[in-house]
Design an enzyme around this catalytic site. Sequence first.
Site, PDB file in Angstrom:
ATOM      1  N   ASP A 119       0.857  -1.179   0.000  1.00  0.00           N
ATOM      2  CA  ASP A 119       0.000   0.000   0.000  1.00  0.00           C
ATOM      3  C   ASP A 119       0.901   1.240   0.000  1.00  0.00           C
ATOM      4  OD1 ASP A 119      -1.643   2.135   0.567  1.00  0.00           O
ATOM      5  OD2 ASP A 119      -2.775   1.119   2.148  1.00  0.00           O
TER       6      ASP A 119
ATOM      7  N   GLU B 115      29.487   5.516   0.815  1.00  0.00           N
ATOM      8  CA  GLU B 115      29.509   4.051   0.913  1.00  0.00           C
ATOM      9  C   GLU B 115      29.278   3.457  -0.471  1.00  0.00           C
ATOM     10  OE1 GLU B 115      26.139   3.321   3.665  1.00  0.00           O
ATOM     11  OE2 GLU B 115      25.296   2.398   1.875  1.00  0.00           O
TER      12      GLU B 115
ATOM     13  N   CYS C 204      26.499   6.363   6.756  1.00  0.00           N
ATOM     14  CA  CYS C 204      25.949   7.670   6.383  1.00  0.00           C
ATOM     15  C   CYS C 204      26.651   8.855   7.015  1.00  0.00           C
ATOM     16  CB  CYS C 204      24.466   7.719   6.725  1.00  0.00           C
ATOM     17  SG  CYS C 204      23.494   6.521   5.810  1.00  0.00           S
TER      18      CYS C 204
ATOM     19  N   ARG D 163      14.332  -3.841  12.824  1.00  0.00           N
ATOM     20  CA  ARG D 163      13.979  -2.947  13.931  1.00  0.00           C
ATOM     21  C   ARG D 163      15.188  -2.572  14.800  1.00  0.00           C
ATOM     22  NH1 ARG D 163       8.388  -5.538  16.127  1.00  0.00           N
ATOM     23  NH2 ARG D 163       7.244  -5.250  14.198  1.00  0.00           N
TER      24      ARG D 163
ATOM     25  N   HIS E 187      20.280  13.259  11.036  1.00  0.00           N
ATOM     26  CA  HIS E 187      20.379  12.357   9.895  1.00  0.00           C
ATOM     27  C   HIS E 187      18.980  11.827   9.560  1.00  0.00           C
ATOM     28  CE1 HIS E 187      21.391   9.235   7.175  1.00  0.00           C
ATOM     29  NE2 HIS E 187      21.037   8.276   8.012  1.00  0.00           N
TER      30      HIS E 187
ATOM     31  N   LYS F 219      10.541   9.789   9.419  1.00  0.00           N
ATOM     32  CA  LYS F 219       9.986   9.489  10.733  1.00  0.00           C
ATOM     33  C   LYS F 219      11.035   9.615  11.848  1.00  0.00           C
ATOM     34  CE  LYS F 219       9.019   5.206  11.227  1.00  0.00           C
ATOM     35  NZ  LYS F 219       8.491   3.854  11.016  1.00  0.00           N
TER      36      LYS F 219
ATOM     37  N   ASN G 222      16.759   9.315   1.376  1.00  0.00           N
ATOM     38  CA  ASN G 222      17.965   9.340   2.203  1.00  0.00           C
ATOM     39  C   ASN G 222      19.199   9.357   1.301  1.00  0.00           C
ATOM     40  OD1 ASN G 222      20.061   8.881   3.988  1.00  0.00           O
ATOM     41  ND2 ASN G 222      19.388   6.824   4.600  1.00  0.00           N
TER      42      ASN G 222
END
Lengths: 346, 142
Positions: free
Chosen positions: A28, A80, A112, A199, A234, A239, A266
Amino acid sequence: MVGIVGYGVYIPRYRIKTEEIARVWGEDGVRLAKGLGVFEKSVPGPDEDVATISVEAARNAVKHGNIDPLDIGAVYVGSESHPYAVKPTGTIVAEAIECSTDITCADYEFACKAGTAAMQTCMGLVKSDMIKVGLAIGSDTAQGRPGDALEYSAAAGGVAFLIGKENPVATIEATASFTTDTPDFWRREGEDYPSHGARFTGEPAYFRHVGEGAKLLLRNTKTSVDDYDYFVFHMPNGKFPLAMGMQLGVPGEKLEDSLVVRQIGNTYSGSAMMGLARILDIADPGSRIFMVSYGSGAGSDAFSIVVEEEVLKRRGEVPTVDDYIARKTNIEYSIYAKFRRKIKAM
Amino acid sequence: MAEHGVAQIWRKIKSIYNIQGNHCKTCDTYYFPPRPVCPECRRKGVLEDYRFKGLGKIHTFAVVRQAPDTFKRQVPYVVAQIELDEGARLTGQIVNCDPEEVEIGMRVRACFRKITEFGDKGIIVYGYKFEPVLKVTGHPYP
């Protein structure tokens, strides 16, 4: 005081919408885009890589700072996705901006945050009078495995900061870093795509390191959130930086202007630096900026930066972050797959 | 195994990264690629290195639809003859715009791109291509 004497950015022209990627994988897209806070991401053209993006950003920086490239004593490129495993990107950049041969140069890698590590190195070299001006670049053409969550955000872009002492557009008051051995995201030699701890990339990785880096700098500088006008964290997605801001008590409006991730994704080594560049594009002299980069593996670099009057004289010289964000062409997943060499039979 | 072509490319790096040509002080003509002697003035010519500003306009162009293998990913793409503001003409790809947007007389500026690569294991060749001039916020346009 050491500061940024010129800066430039580059964002490739192509974009792919989160909804378009989601369509291919049966997800979705509307919900995903809203959840991630990433609505589209930049995609490099088939003839663009970290070297070309770095050169474009560096040329903009030299023009912005009105710097004689012969004054540059160090070139560091953090990424990277360097085009060569062995052969520095920095030498290509140095040659393309017509630096002297009497320079030191190296490529950096720290997920990063390689670009901000390059900024710190240049600060040290300038502060100790070993060089007059140093060029620190954060640039990436990040790849996510097809169908992986990373594919929605892994984007391309680059930012170049010239670090020196004379007429800075922004002074760097202080910097602090926080580093641990945390395997949240990695790519083994010869692998096309990175792997990550899902996670696990959140609390023990991003939030711990950005949070601790930020607290360390606030402690060292005896300042609080109220002393800063803008915050840049960063941006692996839209979110995380907002959640980080909430943890640290940063009002949303102080963070909002840096969130370029929503339109371009990103940009990895260029992520926090791109947010900083956007703030420098719009901030009034005297504004104080708090930036924390994050690199998986893991570490963070925090900076306290003050915008100087000089910034007003330099505006209008080179394209802004928003100029590059506005210049875009959306592509379908099939074209994206062709450009990013995801079609292996070709 | 020794790589073929490395030395030839290395010799051209200065000229293809930054459009480095030369200028004859006798007849005030600009050349790209750089010439060993001025074809007009011969032994009376005095040549000096010159770095072109990289700004110019499209003199003529073609849209390539049948490309060599290494360029297949870019099809369709535009190859143009660009007339630089200093007068020299050179051939280059036009990027950052769709082929249907390209027209004769269009203002372009040099950008830095990957030209080709010698397979997955070989060297990557970088150099100039051209793109439409980009809008710059706050720039005092005439």
